[in-house]
Design a protein around this motif. Structure first.
Motif, PDB file in Angstrom:
ATOM      1  N   PRO A 199     102.039  30.792  42.267  1.00 47.13           N
ATOM      2  CA  PRO A 199     102.368  31.267  43.620  1.00 47.13           C
ATOM      3  C   PRO A 199     102.304  32.784  43.772  1.00 47.13           C
ATOM      4  N   CYS A 200     102.495  33.540  42.669  1.00 46.98           N
ATOM      5  CA  CYS A 200     102.437  35.009  42.791  1.00 46.98           C
ATOM      6  C   CYS A 200     101.028  35.487  43.155  1.00 46.98           C
ATOM      7  N   CYS A 201     100.065  34.614  42.973  1.00 50.58           N
ATOM      8  CA  CYS A 201      98.665  34.978  43.164  1.00 50.58           C
ATOM      9  C   CYS A 201      98.276  35.050  44.644  1.00 50.58           C
ATOM     10  N   VAL A 202      98.942  34.237  45.464  1.00 48.50           N
ATOM     11  CA  VAL A 202      98.529  34.116  46.867  1.00 48.50           C
ATOM     12  C   VAL A 202      99.718  34.427  47.773  1.00 48.50           C
ATOM     13  N   GLU A 203      99.526  35.398  48.654  1.00 47.85           N
ATOM     14  CA  GLU A 203     100.588  35.740  49.605  1.00 47.85           C
ATOM     15  C   GLU A 203     100.480  34.826  50.829  1.00 47.85           C
ATOM     16  N   VAL A 204     101.590  34.218  51.215  1.00 49.82           N
ATOM     17  CA  VAL A 204     101.563  33.332  52.381  1.00 49.82           C
ATOM     18  C   VAL A 204     102.569  33.819  53.425  1.00 49.82           C
ATOM     19  N   ARG A 205     102.274  33.497  54.684  1.00 46.20           N
ATOM     20  CA  ARG A 205     103.186  33.847  55.774  1.00 46.20           C
ATOM     21  C   ARG A 205     103.417  32.631  56.649  1.00 46.20           C
ATOM     22  N   ARG A 206     104.588  32.545  57.223  1.00 43.91           N
ATOM     23  CA  ARG A 206     104.912  31.471  58.155  1.00 43.91           C
ATOM     24  C   ARG A 206     104.307  31.837  59.510  1.00 43.91           C
TER      25      ARG A 206
END
Ligand code: BDR
Ligand code: CA
Length: 310
Positions: A250-257
């Motif tokens: 998960p640290c590899c990909v930044e996600v936003r709501r």
């Protein structure tokens, strides 16, 4: 703790690397693979999934074929990127991994009910199979930990000016899945266009020196050539493994709501994904959307997984 995952795919060069990233990753336990008509017709995508696993020595994961085409539209394919058989480049061996007699949705349902914990679904093609499952077996939604899908874009498309290929092929399925209430993460072109198969990446994979890596290097040759010819991108973007990375690392990909809506009616824009990153519409957020990628970390993960395979 490993996360049990089902991979629903339409191989396709980048789908193969998604399968390998997942199968070789210590954080994930691939419990089933299902296929859908997409990049090429179902007969080819199913055979290609079996070949990808056979080459990698992954012989203990059931593979089942799913929908031959979208929920309501005719199938559109992408031979122009992936070749007539969907895996242009290497000579394809006979798969040793058998075809499971169940349909994709039967296999997914069985895998969900057999698991002691919720199972994640990673979809790297048109999302038809998952829509069929949620439509026909809504009681199983609670057994799905989350759905991570490669497709869409916060920006422009790659199959039409505003639609990404997987979204364009089956927007009605995408709309159904997004509305299902199951946690949904969209991994679109805005981040997958950072996962470029540069000459350094090609060297990194080839240097592994295994059968899987050699097969992958040949896939890269073809994939980079077609991406160059069609999009002027000689370092082709390897879209699908980025969706796997969301769960594996998960640290590899930044996600936003954010609020995600799917264009179903547009005469020019069907399949466009409307992602309201600035909350212009003041609608309830309903999805997670990938917005950043640690490129070096991503490729290190892909290489490490490939190196763990045959
Ligand atoms: C997506 O479309 C397919 O061609 C690739 O396999 C990927 O899933 C990228 O738009
Ligand atoms: Ca795909």
């Amino acid at each position: 703790m490993t996360i049990p995952v089902i991979i629903d795919c339409d191989p396709g060069h980048d789908d193969v690397f998604a399968l390998w990233l997942a199968a070789g990753h210590p954080a994930l336990d691939v419990v089933a693979v299902t296929t859908v008509g997409g990049n090429v017709p179902l007969e080819f995508t199913t055979r290609n999934a079996r070949i990808a696993l056979s080459v990698a020595g992954v012989t203990d994961v059931p593979v089942a074929a799913g929908a031959a085409g979208p929920l309501v539209r005719p199938l559109q394919t992408a031979e122009w990127i992936h070749g007539e058989n969907g895996l242009g480049g290497p000579e394809l061996p006979e798969p040793t991994v058998p075809l499971d007699p169940r349909t994709a949705t039967e296999l997914i349902a069985d895998a969900l009910t057999a698991s002691a914990e919720p199972v994640a679904v990673i979809a790297t093609g048109p999302i038809t199979n998952i829509a069929i499952l949620l439509r026909d077996r809504p009681e199983l939604a609670g057994c799905i930990r989350e759905i991570v899908w490669m497709g869409g874009s916060t920006e422009r498309g790659n199959a039409t000016p505003y639609a990404e290929f997987n979204a364009l092929v089956d927007p009605e399925a995408l709309d159904l899945v997004v509305r299902s209430g199951v946690r949904f993460t969209m991994v679109g072109l805005n981040v997958t266009h950072l996962a470029l198969v540069t000459p350094a990446v090609r060297e990194q994979i080839a240097a592994i020196g295994t059968a899987t890596a050699g097969f992958g290097a040949e896939l890269f040759d073809f994939f980079c050539r077609t991406n160059d010819e069609l999009f002027g991108m000689p370092d082709g973007p390897l879209h699908d493994p980025v969706a796997v990375a969301v769960l594996a690392d998960p640290c590899c990909v930044e996600v936003r709501r954010a609020r995600l809506d799917v264009e179903l009616l547009g005469t020019e824009t069907a399949g466009a994904t409307s992602v309201d990153l600035d909350d212009m519409l003041a609608r309830e957020p309903n999805a997670w959307v990938a917005v950043g990628l640690d490129v070096e970390r991503f490729w290190a993960g892909v290489a490490a997984s490939v190196a763990r395979l045959a």
